[in-house]
Design a protein around this motif. Sequence first.
Motif, PDB file in Angstrom:
ATOM      1  N   MET A 186       1.368  -0.841   0.317  1.00 59.34           N
ATOM      2  CA  MET A 186       0.021   0.114   0.111  1.00 59.34           C
ATOM      3  C   MET A 186       0.793   1.696   0.015  1.00 59.34           C
ATOM      4  SD  MET A 186      -2.799   1.114   3.056  1.00 59.34           S
ATOM      5  CE  MET A 186      -3.818  -0.955   2.588  1.00 59.34           C
ATOM      6  N   LYS A 187       0.596   2.199  -0.579  1.00 59.84           N
ATOM      7  CA  LYS A 187       1.702   3.542  -0.726  1.00 59.84           C
ATOM      8  C   LYS A 187       0.997   4.019   0.252  1.00 59.84           C
ATOM      9  CE  LYS A 187       2.098   7.512  -3.744  1.00 59.84           C
ATOM     10  NZ  LYS A 187       0.792   8.232  -5.046  1.00 59.84           N
ATOM     11  N   ARG A 188       2.478   4.607   1.352  1.00 59.96           N
ATOM     12  CA  ARG A 188       1.784   5.714   2.864  1.00 59.96           C
ATOM     13  C   ARG A 188       1.822   6.678   1.673  1.00 59.96           C
ATOM     14  NH1 ARG A 188       5.233   3.295   6.215  1.00 59.96           N
ATOM     15  NH2 ARG A 188       6.859   1.609   5.780  1.00 59.96           N
ATOM     16  N   PRO A 189       0.727   7.271   3.106  1.00 63.50           N
ATOM     17  CA  PRO A 189       0.626   8.725   2.835  1.00 63.50           C
ATOM     18  C   PRO A 189       1.383   9.461   3.161  1.00 63.50           C
ATOM     19  CG  PRO A 189      -0.527   7.624   4.841  1.00 63.50           C
ATOM     20  CD  PRO A 189       0.888   6.630   4.290  1.00 63.50           C
ATOM     21  N   ASP A 190       1.376  10.753   2.195  1.00 66.27           N
ATOM     22  CA  ASP A 190       1.913  11.995   1.588  1.00 66.27           C
ATOM     23  C   ASP A 190       2.193  12.884   3.313  1.00 66.27           C
ATOM     24  OD1 ASP A 190       4.003  13.398   1.405  1.00 66.27           O
ATOM     25  OD2 ASP A 190       3.356  14.019  -0.821  1.00 66.27           O
ATOM     26  N   LEU A 191       3.586  12.756   3.432  1.00 66.78           N
ATOM     27  CA  LEU A 191       2.856  13.530   5.170  1.00 66.78           C
ATOM     28  C   LEU A 191       2.821  15.238   4.949  1.00 66.78           C
ATOM     29  CD1 LEU A 191       4.925  11.937   8.174  1.00 66.78           C
ATOM     30  CD2 LEU A 191       2.895  11.762   7.390  1.00 66.78           C
ATOM     31  N   LYS A 192       3.622  15.336   4.184  1.00 66.64           N
ATOM     32  CA  LYS A 192       3.712  17.225   3.614  1.00 66.64           C
ATOM     33  C   LYS A 192       3.070  17.549   2.076  1.00 66.64           C
ATOM     34  CE  LYS A 192       8.358  16.730   2.333  1.00 66.64           C
ATOM     35  NZ  LYS A 192       9.341  16.782   1.151  1.00 66.64           N
ATOM     36  N   SER A 193       1.782  16.561   2.241  1.00 60.95           N
ATOM     37  CA  SER A 193       0.276  16.719   1.990  1.00 60.95           C
ATOM     38  C   SER A 193      -0.218  17.002   2.707  1.00 60.95           C
ATOM     39  CB  SER A 193       0.021  15.716   0.487  1.00 60.95           C
ATOM     40  OG  SER A 193      -0.216  14.944   0.915  1.00 60.95           O
ATOM     41  N   LEU A 194      -0.121  16.053   3.850  1.00 61.64           N
ATOM     42  CA  LEU A 194      -1.263  16.877   4.736  1.00 61.64           C
ATOM     43  C   LEU A 194      -1.955  17.499   5.184  1.00 61.64           C
ATOM     44  CD1 LEU A 194      -0.768  13.185   7.172  1.00 61.64           C
ATOM     45  CD2 LEU A 194      -2.939  13.652   5.485  1.00 61.64           C
ATOM     46  N   ASP A 195      -3.034  18.102   5.358  1.00 59.73           N
ATOM     47  CA  ASP A 195      -3.670  19.576   6.444  1.00 59.73           C
ATOM     48  C   ASP A 195      -3.764  18.916   7.672  1.00 59.73           C
ATOM     49  OD1 ASP A 195      -4.572  21.886   7.393  1.00 59.73           O
ATOM     50  OD2 ASP A 195      -6.367  21.703   6.183  1.00 59.73           O
ATOM     51  N   PHE A 196      -2.623  19.175   8.666  1.00 64.15           N
ATOM     52  CA  PHE A 196      -2.905  19.272   9.979  1.00 64.15           C
ATOM     53  C   PHE A 196      -3.615  19.538  10.913  1.00 64.15           C
ATOM     54  CE2 PHE A 196       1.427  17.949   8.586  1.00 64.15           C
ATOM     55  CZ  PHE A 196       1.820  16.380   9.126  1.00 64.15           C
ATOM     56  N   ALA A 197      -3.663  20.829  10.370  1.00 69.39           N
ATOM     57  CA  ALA A 197      -4.898  21.517  10.873  1.00 69.39           C
ATOM     58  C   ALA A 197      -7.143  21.092  10.685  1.00 69.39           C
ATOM     59  CB  ALA A 197      -4.854  23.324  10.105  1.00 69.39           C
ATOM     60  N   ALA A 198      -6.488  20.851   9.637  1.00 69.73           N
ATOM     61  CA  ALA A 198      -7.881  20.295   9.361  1.00 69.73           C
ATOM     62  C   ALA A 198      -8.309  18.535  10.366  1.00 69.73           C
ATOM     63  CB  ALA A 198      -8.399  20.217   7.959  1.00 69.73           C
ATOM     64  N   LEU A 199      -7.532  17.333  10.015  1.00 69.31           N
ATOM     65  CA  LEU A 199      -7.412  17.193  10.696  1.00 69.31           C
ATOM     66  C   LEU A 199      -6.591  16.492  12.169  1.00 69.31           C
ATOM     67  CD1 LEU A 199      -6.534  13.579   9.657  1.00 69.31           C
ATOM     68  CD2 LEU A 199      -3.843  13.870  10.104  1.00 69.31           C
TER      69      LEU A 199
ATOM     70  N   LEU B  94       0.275  12.176  14.957  1.00 70.25           N
ATOM     71  CA  LEU B  94      -0.742  12.953  15.432  1.00 70.25           C
ATOM     72  C   LEU B  94      -0.226  13.110  17.292  1.00 70.25           C
ATOM     73  CD1 LEU B  94      -3.352  11.382  13.425  1.00 70.25           C
ATOM     74  CD2 LEU B  94      -3.248  13.652  13.838  1.00 70.25           C
ATOM     75  N   ARG B  95       0.334  12.144  17.505  1.00 74.51           N
ATOM     76  CA  ARG B  95       0.349  11.927  18.750  1.00 74.51           C
ATOM     77  C   ARG B  95       1.431  13.178  19.706  1.00 74.51           C
ATOM     78  NH1 ARG B  95       2.066   5.597  19.364  1.00 74.51           N
ATOM     79  NH2 ARG B  95      -0.191   4.796  20.604  1.00 74.51           N
ATOM     80  N   LEU B  96       2.277  13.570  18.080  1.00 65.98           N
ATOM     81  CA  LEU B  96       3.179  14.536  18.950  1.00 65.98           C
ATOM     82  C   LEU B  96       1.811  15.955  18.523  1.00 65.98           C
ATOM     83  CD1 LEU B  96       6.051  13.934  16.017  1.00 65.98           C
ATOM     84  CD2 LEU B  96       6.388  13.824  18.467  1.00 65.98           C
ATOM     85  N   ILE B  97       1.449  15.879  17.805  1.00 63.00           N
ATOM     86  CA  ILE B  97       0.592  17.273  17.954  1.00 63.00           C
ATOM     87  C   ILE B  97      -0.656  17.286  18.812  1.00 63.00           C
ATOM     88  CG2 ILE B  97       0.513  17.897  15.589  1.00 63.00           C
ATOM     89  CD1 ILE B  97      -1.553  16.965  14.729  1.00 63.00           C
ATOM     90  N   GLY B  98      -0.769  16.099  19.994  1.00 62.68           N
ATOM     91  CA  GLY B  98      -1.354  15.955  21.248  1.00 62.68           C
ATOM     92  C   GLY B  98      -3.077  15.496  21.293  1.00 62.68           C
ATOM     93  N   ALA B  99      -3.080  14.861  20.051  1.00 57.45           N
ATOM     94  CA  ALA B  99      -4.137  13.700  19.817  1.00 57.45           C
ATOM     95  C   ALA B  99      -3.899  12.248  20.834  1.00 57.45           C
ATOM     96  CB  ALA B  99      -3.943  13.053  18.000  1.00 57.45           C
TER      97      ALA B  99
ATOM     98  N   ARG C  81     -10.154  10.339   8.293  1.00 60.83           N
ATOM     99  CA  ARG C  81      -9.448  10.924   7.571  1.00 60.83           C
ATOM    100  C   ARG C  81      -8.127  10.640   7.531  1.00 60.83           C
ATOM    101  NH1 ARG C  81      -9.230  17.702   5.961  1.00 60.83           N
ATOM    102  NH2 ARG C  81     -11.538  16.626   6.238  1.00 60.83           N
ATOM    103  N   VAL C  82      -7.147   9.430   8.964  1.00 58.22           N
ATOM    104  CA  VAL C  82      -6.112   9.236   8.777  1.00 58.22           C
ATOM    105  C   VAL C  82      -6.190   7.505   8.277  1.00 58.22           C
ATOM    106  CG1 VAL C  82      -5.654   9.951  10.859  1.00 58.22           C
ATOM    107  CG2 VAL C  82      -7.034   7.905  10.879  1.00 58.22           C
TER     108      VAL C  82
ATOM    109  N   ALA D 287       0.206   0.965   7.927  1.00 66.66           N
ATOM    110  CA  ALA D 287       0.631   1.175   7.116  1.00 66.66           C
ATOM    111  C   ALA D 287       0.854   2.602   7.197  1.00 66.66           C
ATOM    112  CB  ALA D 287      -0.485   1.309   5.718  1.00 66.66           C
ATOM    113  N   ASN D 288      -0.276   3.134   8.277  1.00 67.85           N
ATOM    114  CA  ASN D 288      -0.607   4.600   9.005  1.00 67.85           C
ATOM    115  C   ASN D 288       0.744   5.122   9.766  1.00 67.85           C
ATOM    116  OD1 ASN D 288      -2.788   5.831   7.234  1.00 67.85           O
ATOM    117  ND2 ASN D 288      -3.757   3.763   7.471  1.00 67.85           N
ATOM    118  N   GLY D 289       1.862   4.292  10.475  1.00 63.50           N
ATOM    119  CA  GLY D 289       1.579   4.547  11.253  1.00 63.50           C
ATOM    120  C   GLY D 289       2.550   5.825  11.425  1.00 63.50           C
ATOM    121  N   GLN D 290       3.025   6.014  10.677  1.00 68.21           N
ATOM    122  CA  GLN D 290       4.170   7.982  10.684  1.00 68.21           C
ATOM    123  C   GLN D 290       3.009   8.429  10.647  1.00 68.21           C
ATOM    124  OE1 GLN D 290       6.376   7.949   6.931  1.00 68.21           O
ATOM    125  NE2 GLN D 290       7.208   7.268   7.237  1.00 68.21           N
TER     126      GLN D 290
END
Length: 309
Positions: free
Chosen positions: A1-14, A219-224, A28-29, A211-214
Amino acid sequence: MKRPDLKSLDFAALWRGLTRPDVAGTDRVVPPTGFTAQLTLFSAAAMAFLAVFALALALATGRLAERWSTELAQTVTVRISAPPDQIDDQTVTVMEVLKTTPGIAQSKLLPDTDVEKLLEPWFGPDVPVEALPVPRLVEVTEAAEGFDAEALRLRLQGEAPGAVLDDHTRWREPLVSAANRLRVLGLISLLLIGATAGAMITLAAKASLAANGQVIKVLRLIGARDITIATAFVRRFTRRAAIGAAAGTVLGMGAIWLLPAADEAGAFLTGLGFQGWGWLWPLLIPLASAVIGFVATRWASLKMLREVR
């Protein structure tokens, strides 16, 4: 499975989606496509399809056991076997004995045409009953209070030695027991199908989490919290399980509907399927699948998130 591109994620919306349940982006994750989605949908549909047949088997055998137990318990048969010069007298004697026996509602001497129908499966049509040493049969219907079978047996033995009382117990009980065992097997099959569906959904959820480990680390870094992240996976996989099960249930009910009627299928398939309000029972399968998906995904997600820090 293709890994999600972290640079394209909208962390605020997420983050807003994860912390606000009313926002549509909560899950969305979880990747909307890929083998995990297909595996969940297919396994839920396949298990629901099989569950419809297991449920139909359990209900049908339950009805069959009840019908055999009720109908056969209310009828007995008297078989009269005697020499030709005595059979008429013994038949008259048997009919008189049955009329004076308490607990017997009705007694009827079966005509040759009915006996011929009973012998037809073994000897074919147009059986010459009058030319064969076939015993005479008396069909007895007992009243609601019942009668003393042993006392009637002894009385027949004394007044009509050629008469034998058969209360069908010898072959009725094995049939009812077999039907009850088939019903139990159907219920066990339902439990195994549910367990298999739960195992498949658990594997799919774990694969999606891996597959969504990164994304999970960010998300944990931003407090989830783990429960918040797990909720995103639970919602997506619960929805997939319900949709797949609904499709499988519809296909299963359609297959049951297309089964031949009882008079066409023969005695073995008599009553197989759903009757009346019984058609509502399969509608609970998608709900049960959603519950299984919820429990399996929640358990797998929280367990895996606790192990991976």
